[in-house]
Design a protein around this motif. Structure first.
Motif, PDB file in Angstrom:
ATOM      1  N   MET A   1     -37.750 -15.571  23.656  1.00 58.42           N
ATOM      2  CA  MET A   1     -38.815 -15.846  22.686  1.00 58.42           C
ATOM      3  C   MET A   1     -38.378 -15.432  21.284  1.00 58.42           C
ATOM      4  O   MET A   1     -37.729 -14.408  21.133  1.00 58.42           O
ATOM      5  N   LEU A   2     -38.753 -16.244  20.298  1.00 56.34           N
ATOM      6  CA  LEU A   2     -38.370 -15.922  18.921  1.00 56.34           C
ATOM      7  C   LEU A   2     -39.303 -14.862  18.351  1.00 56.34           C
ATOM      8  O   LEU A   2     -40.513 -15.051  18.269  1.00 56.34           O
ATOM      9  N   LEU A   3     -38.721 -13.716  17.998  1.00 50.20           N
ATOM     10  CA  LEU A   3     -39.518 -12.663  17.375  1.00 50.20           C
ATOM     11  C   LEU A   3     -39.511 -12.821  15.862  1.00 50.20           C
ATOM     12  O   LEU A   3     -40.544 -12.698  15.205  1.00 50.20           O
ATOM     13  N   ALA A   4     -38.345 -13.113  15.304  1.00 42.11           N
ATOM     14  CA  ALA A   4     -38.264 -13.171  13.851  1.00 42.11           C
ATOM     15  C   ALA A   4     -37.016 -13.924  13.422  1.00 42.11           C
ATOM     16  O   ALA A   4     -36.016 -13.945  14.132  1.00 42.11           O
ATOM     17  N   ASP A   5     -37.088 -14.520  12.254  1.00 41.10           N
ATOM     18  CA  ASP A   5     -35.995 -15.328  11.729  1.00 41.10           C
ATOM     19  C   ASP A   5     -35.613 -14.794  10.348  1.00 41.10           C
ATOM     20  O   ASP A   5     -36.346 -14.991   9.372  1.00 41.10           O
ATOM     21  N   PHE A   6     -34.480 -14.109  10.286  1.00 46.72           N
ATOM     22  CA  PHE A   6     -34.026 -13.492   9.035  1.00 46.72           C
ATOM     23  C   PHE A   6     -33.001 -14.350   8.295  1.00 46.72           C
ATOM     24  O   PHE A   6     -32.356 -13.886   7.367  1.00 46.72           O
ATOM     25  N   ARG A   7     -32.830 -15.632   8.730  1.00 45.38           N
ATOM     26  CA  ARG A   7     -31.759 -16.432   8.122  1.00 45.38           C
ATOM     27  C   ARG A   7     -32.042 -16.778   6.670  1.00 45.38           C
ATOM     28  O   ARG A   7     -31.142 -16.798   5.844  1.00 45.38           O
ATOM     29  N   SER A   8     -33.302 -17.090   6.379  1.00 45.47           N
ATOM     30  CA  SER A   8     -33.632 -17.532   5.017  1.00 45.47           C
ATOM     31  C   SER A   8     -35.136 -17.474   4.819  1.00 45.47           C
ATOM     32  O   SER A   8     -35.897 -17.458   5.793  1.00 45.47           O
ATOM     33  N   ASP A   9     -35.557 -17.474   3.561  1.00 43.62           N
ATOM     34  CA  ASP A   9     -36.994 -17.578   3.282  1.00 43.62           C
ATOM     35  C   ASP A   9     -37.448 -19.039   3.257  1.00 43.62           C
ATOM     36  O   ASP A   9     -38.613 -19.331   2.971  1.00 43.62           O
ATOM     37  N   THR A  10     -36.539 -19.961   3.584  1.00 41.68           N
ATOM     38  CA  THR A  10     -36.961 -21.361   3.741  1.00 41.68           C
ATOM     39  C   THR A  10     -37.610 -21.600   5.106  1.00 41.68           C
ATOM     40  O   THR A  10     -38.178 -22.669   5.322  1.00 41.68           O
ATOM     41  N   VAL A  11     -37.503 -20.644   6.022  1.00 40.87           N
ATOM     42  CA  VAL A  11     -37.970 -20.878   7.399  1.00 40.87           C
ATOM     43  C   VAL A  11     -39.467 -20.626   7.569  1.00 40.87           C
ATOM     44  O   VAL A  11     -40.005 -20.855   8.650  1.00 40.87           O
ATOM     45  N   THR A  12     -40.129 -20.166   6.524  1.00 38.97           N
ATOM     46  CA  THR A  12     -41.565 -19.866   6.632  1.00 38.97           C
ATOM     47  C   THR A  12     -42.341 -21.103   7.067  1.00 38.97           C
ATOM     48  O   THR A  12     -42.044 -22.225   6.655  1.00 38.97           O
ATOM     49  N   ARG A  13     -43.348 -20.877   7.897  1.00 38.66           N
ATOM     50  CA  ARG A  13     -44.217 -21.980   8.307  1.00 38.66           C
ATOM     51  C   ARG A  13     -45.556 -21.850   7.597  1.00 38.66           C
ATOM     52  O   ARG A  13     -46.012 -20.734   7.324  1.00 38.66           O
ATOM     53  N   PRO A  14     -46.190 -22.969   7.296  1.00 37.41           N
ATOM     54  CA  PRO A  14     -47.473 -22.895   6.583  1.00 37.41           C
ATOM     55  C   PRO A  14     -48.489 -22.067   7.376  1.00 37.41           C
ATOM     56  O   PRO A  14     -48.590 -22.216   8.588  1.00 37.41           O
ATOM     57  N   THR A  15     -49.198 -21.198   6.689  1.00 44.43           N
ATOM     58  CA  THR A  15     -50.231 -20.392   7.348  1.00 44.43           C
ATOM     59  C   THR A  15     -51.422 -21.298   7.692  1.00 44.43           C
ATOM     60  O   THR A  15     -51.533 -22.423   7.202  1.00 44.43           O
ATOM     61  N   ALA A  16     -52.328 -20.750   8.516  1.00 44.43           N
ATOM     62  CA  ALA A  16     -53.525 -21.515   8.876  1.00 44.43           C
ATOM     63  C   ALA A  16     -54.317 -21.888   7.618  1.00 44.43           C
ATOM     64  O   ALA A  16     -54.784 -23.024   7.475  1.00 44.43           O
ATOM     65  N   ALA A  17     -54.445 -20.945   6.684  1.00 44.68           N
ATOM     66  CA  ALA A  17     -55.208 -21.214   5.457  1.00 44.68           C
ATOM     67  C   ALA A  17     -54.519 -22.283   4.619  1.00 44.68           C
ATOM     68  O   ALA A  17     -55.179 -23.129   3.996  1.00 44.68           O
ATOM     69  N   MET A  18     -53.191 -22.260   4.600  1.00 40.50           N
ATOM     70  CA  MET A  18     -52.455 -23.284   3.843  1.00 40.50           C
ATOM     71  C   MET A  18     -52.653 -24.658   4.477  1.00 40.50           C
ATOM     72  O   MET A  18     -52.884 -25.659   3.782  1.00 40.50           O
TER      73      MET A  18
END
Ligand code: PLP
Length: 337
Positions: A1-18
């Motif tokens: 399971m993926l806990l965290a992705d430290f490769r880049s700040d491009t990997v962020t996914r849109p939040t529910a509010a976004m």
């Protein structure tokens, strides 16, 4: 399971509010200039950063390329750091598509361009030479905010030599937060600025190019030429507006986590941690430990760019919380056993 992705700040996914904001967005055909949400984003950033106009584009690469093509004619040149993103990591677009010759300058360790080198690189008006037209800076530079005052000095040189000054400000807001300055102050010395919404700000897509009304008019034609004329882009602009409202101040959290991660890793035997400034942390791992580190990270469900280089970049962002930082530290410790 993926806990965290430290490769880049491009990997962020849109939040529910976004995502909510995206669903609610009013849209129109942006090629006709009819998308109210795109227009609102462009006007908002132009106002915030102190420019006449802005243009929403699909990527930072396209934004920088459009800026260079708008400032230059074929056979002009732009002066740029030899490690700069525009020069090194944008597939040579300025040369390939703009017929703009890059003149790279070795950068100082803090990302500044030694201005005496820039001055000697500016070509005199002579048929032998490309016409020097633009100087390009980058902020942040590998996570370091450009030292205050450097851009102003660069601008003075540009004014004296008739050059335009462009900023690749992919992470401009990180610099502003880290230095306690407004984004507007950071942007002030430049004729044009490109900012990314899809890095630490957490939007799924998009950059905005800021400049004078006439520059942005030209930029719009160039965006079309490059295949970047898009239609109901308000869905994406809404994410950008949401990011500007909710994700700028919180960049300080990313910086804090990078600092904490750095402090913890510095205590692991054998690791050398470079001083961090914003959300990018560079760690040197003994080469013989890289295989163990890769295995420990995989075991912990952590993604990080661990290749053959002992210098590893770790990036904190919207989707990295304190637990992710602890998990990352644990994996580095396990690899040291
Ligand atoms: C990410 C980045 C860009 C542009 O990136 P895109 O992936 O094309 O959006 C430009 N400059 C710097 C310094 C960057 O980090």
């Amino acid at each position: 399971m993926l806990l965290a992705d430290f490769r880049s700040d491009t990997v962020t996914r849109p939040t529910a509010a976004m995502r909510e904001a995206m669903v609610r967005a009013e849209v129109g055909d942006d090629v006709y200039g009819d998308d109210p949400t795109v227009n609102a984003l462009q006007e908002r950033l132009a106002r915030d950063l102190g420019f006449e106009a802005g243009l929403f584009v699909p990527s930072g690469t396209q934004s920088n390329l459009i800026a260079l093509m708008a400032h230059c004619q074929r056979g002009d040149e732009y002066i740029v750091g030899s490690e700069a993103h525009t020069f090194k990591y944008e597939a040579g677009g300025a040369a390939v598509l703009g017929s703009i010759q890059p003149q790279p300058i070795p950068q100082a360790a803090d990302g500044t361009l030694p201005l005496d080198l820039v001055r000697t690189a500016v070509k005199p008006d002579d048929v032998h030479f490309a016409r020097s037209r633009v100087l390009c800076l980058e902020n942040t530079w590998h996570g370091q905010p450009l030292p205050l005052g450097h851009a102003e000095q660069a601008r003075a040189l540009c004014d004296a030599r008739g050059l335009m000054l462009h900023l690749d400000g992919a992470r401009l807001f990180n610099a502003a937060i880290a230095q306690g300055k407004s984004a507007r102050e950071i942007a002030a010395p430049f004729h044009s600025v490109s900012v990314c919404l899809s890095k630490g700000l957490g939007a799924p897509v998009g950059s905005v190019l800021l400049g004078s009304s006439s520059l942005i008019e030209q930029a719009k034609r160039l965006r079309k030429l490059l295949g970047g004329g898009w239609r109901q882009a308000g869905l994406l602009a809404a994410a950008g507006l949401h990011a500007l409202d909710h994700h700028v101040q919180r960049l300080a959290d990313d910086h804090r986590r990078a600092r904490e991660l750095g402090a913890e890793l510095a205590a692991v035997p054998g690791l050398k941690v470079e001083p961090e400034h914003t959300n990018l942390l560079y760690v040197h791992v003994p080469a013989e430990r890289l295989d163990a580190l890769r295995a420990a990270l995989a075991q912990a469900g952590i993604l990080a760019s661990v290749g053959s280089s002992p210098r590893i970049r770790l990036v904190t962002h919207l989707d990295i919380d304190d637990a992710a930082v602890s998990g990352c530290v644990a994996a580095f410790r396990a690899a040291a056993q």
